[in-house]
Design a protein around this motif. Structure first.
Motif, short mmCIF file in Angstrom:
data_model
loop_
_atom_site.label_atom_id
_atom_site.label_comp_id
_atom_site.label_asym_id
_atom_site.label_seq_id
_atom_site.Cartn_x
_atom_site.Cartn_y
_atom_site.Cartn_z
N GLU A 122 0.85 -1.19 0.00
CA GLU A 122 0.00 0.00 0.00
C GLU A 122 0.88 1.24 0.00
O GLU A 122 1.66 1.46 0.93
N SER A 123 0.76 2.04 -1.06
CA SER A 123 1.49 3.31 -1.14
C SER A 123 2.97 3.10 -0.83
O SER A 123 3.55 3.77 0.03
N SER A 124 3.58 2.18 -1.55
CA SER A 124 4.96 1.78 -1.27
C SER A 124 5.85 1.98 -2.49
O SER A 124 5.37 2.25 -3.58
N SER A 125 7.15 1.83 -2.26
CA SER A 125 8.11 1.97 -3.36
C SER A 125 9.27 1.01 -3.15
O SER A 125 9.49 0.53 -2.03
N PRO A 126 10.04 0.74 -4.21
CA PRO A 126 11.26 -0.06 -4.07
C PRO A 126 12.48 0.80 -3.75
O PRO A 126 13.60 0.35 -3.94
N GLY A 127 12.27 2.01 -3.28
CA GLY A 127 13.38 2.92 -3.02
C GLY A 127 13.64 3.83 -4.19
O GLY A 127 12.80 4.02 -5.07
N LEU A 128 14.83 4.41 -4.22
CA LEU A 128 15.22 5.35 -5.27
C LEU A 128 16.15 4.66 -6.26
O LEU A 128 16.94 3.79 -5.89
N ARG A 129 16.08 5.07 -7.50
CA ARG A 129 16.80 4.36 -8.55
C ARG A 129 18.29 4.64 -8.58
O ARG A 129 19.09 3.75 -8.88
N THR A 130 18.71 5.87 -8.29
CA THR A 130 20.10 6.26 -8.50
C THR A 130 20.78 6.65 -7.20
O THR A 130 20.13 7.06 -6.22
N THR A 131 22.10 6.55 -7.20
CA THR A 131 22.89 6.94 -6.03
C THR A 131 22.72 8.41 -5.72
O THR A 131 22.65 8.81 -4.54
N SER A 132 22.67 9.24 -6.75
CA SER A 132 22.52 10.69 -6.51
C SER A 132 21.19 10.99 -5.84
O SER A 132 21.13 11.82 -4.91
N GLU A 133 20.11 10.33 -6.28
CA GLU A 133 18.81 10.52 -5.63
C GLU A 133 18.87 10.05 -4.17
O GLU A 133 18.30 10.70 -3.27
N GLN A 134 19.53 8.94 -3.94
CA GLN A 134 19.64 8.41 -2.58
C GLN A 134 20.40 9.37 -1.67
O GLN A 134 20.00 9.58 -0.52
N GLU A 135 21.47 9.96 -2.17
CA GLU A 135 22.27 10.87 -1.35
C GLU A 135 21.48 12.12 -0.98
O GLU A 135 21.55 12.59 0.17
N VAL A 136 20.72 12.66 -1.93
CA VAL A 136 19.89 13.83 -1.64
C VAL A 136 18.85 13.49 -0.58
O VAL A 136 18.63 14.24 0.39
N ARG A 137 18.19 12.34 -0.74
CA ARG A 137 17.14 11.95 0.20
C ARG A 137 17.73 11.60 1.56
O ARG A 137 17.14 11.90 2.61
N LYS A 138 18.91 10.97 1.57
CA LYS A 138 19.55 10.62 2.84
C LYS A 138 19.85 11.88 3.66
O LYS A 138 19.65 11.91 4.87
N LYS A 139 20.31 12.91 2.98
CA LYS A 139 20.58 14.18 3.65
C LYS A 139 19.29 14.78 4.20
O LYS A 139 19.25 15.26 5.35
N HIS A 140 18.23 14.73 3.41
CA HIS A 140 16.93 15.24 3.87
C HIS A 140 16.43 14.45 5.08
O HIS A 140 15.94 15.04 6.06
N ASP A 141 16.54 13.12 5.03
CA ASP A 141 16.08 12.29 6.14
C ASP A 141 16.88 12.58 7.41
O ASP A 141 16.31 12.62 8.52
N ALA A 142 18.19 12.77 7.27
CA ALA A 142 19.03 13.07 8.43
C ALA A 142 18.65 14.43 9.04
O ALA A 142 18.60 14.58 10.27
N GLU A 143 18.37 15.40 8.19
CA GLU A 143 17.97 16.72 8.68
C GLU A 143 16.62 16.64 9.40
O GLU A 143 16.43 17.28 10.44
#
Length: 279
Positions: A122-143
């Protein structure tokens, strides 16, 4: 909710709710800021048909909140679920996961496919496709994790409830909104922060490349008023062989909250078809 248990798994105490009398076992995985209580309506409606296992995931509800955010990694959380199923003597289950819980359900299925009868995401995803997307999101999640610790739980819940993803929940009756808020404010600051840093979308491995190899039946659910996750669900469907995709009308991200009767009906009918097809 009755039949509550506290189970020691890999040095962490998990809070687990076991309810139901059916032959088919369904493992229920809630989303971020949720708990086993997320599923209380579904369980009450269908406990005569299924045996439900509702888990407070790491850092949520009454389950422990380890200090090291590495302990929350998806692979480690999946190992915990496998150990829990072994403890309960469950050789295979249907997995139902919402949002963060759906990401974990998918990660568990990839890691331990032999335990999976079917997946309902339900309203799910397999994550992000690229390393660059992951790094941006990781920074956002940490903040965001740091902000939770800085401003405290009550203020964070107020801010979290107002993000666009949950805008459609403003239409809910006050009683329903109060239940959602009570579940969120019952969390622990450290647990939510650890979950974001360890198992946030930016930190999890991308599972897009695994979709084409999945052999189990998968039901993808998204609310039509949640265009981001409708798009993700459609992309997932394009990569999968054995899947069904249902877009629920007049619902947003949390379908089980915004349209619980329709959500329960769809889940029940899907599980009944799985039992019929397997036999």
């Amino acid at each position: 909710m009755s039949n509550e248990h506290f189970v020691q798994i890999n040095d962490v105490t998990y809070h687990v709710v076991l309810e139901g009398a059916g032959e088919e076992s369904v493992l229920l995985l809630h989303g971020f800021t949720g708990s086993a209580n997320t599923w209380s309506g579904l369980i009450e409606a269908y406990k005569e048909l299924y045996s439900f296992i509702a888990v407070d995931l790491l850092g949520h509800g009454q389950t422990d909140s380890p200090e090291q955010h590495e302990r929350y990694r998806m692979e480690t959380a999946a190992d915990d679920l496998k150990a829990l199923l072994d403890f309960l003597g469950k050789k295979s289950v249907h997995l139902l996961g919402y949002s963060m819980g759906g990401r974990l359900a998918l990660g568990f299925a990839v890691r331990y496919p032999e335990y999976v009868e079917s997946l309902i995401l339900e309203s799910s995803s397999p994550g992000l496709r690229t390393t660059s997307e992951q790094e941006v999101r990781k920074k956002h999640d940490a903040e965001l994790a740091d902000r939770i610790c800085a401003i405290g739980l009550e203020r964070f819940v107020d801010e979290w409830s107002r993000i666009p993803l949950f805008a459609t929940q403003e239409r809910l009756p006050q009683e329903a909104k109060d239940r959602v808020r009570a579940e969120r404010t019952a969390q622990k600051t450290a647990g939510l922060a650890g979950s974001l840093k360890g198992m946030g979308t930016g930190s999890q491995p991308s599972l897009w490349g695994e979709l084409a190899n999945m052999q189990w039946p998968v039901l993808l659910l998204a609310g039509e008023l949640d265009p981001k996750f409708v798009h993700i669900a459609e992309q997932m469907a394009n990569s999968m062989k054995n899947h069904e995709l249902i877009i629920i009308k007049d619902a947003g991200h949390a379908i089980h909250v915004e349209n619980p009767a329709e959500f329960g009906r769809i889940v029940n009918e899907y599980l009944k078809r799985r039992k019929y097809n397997d036999n």
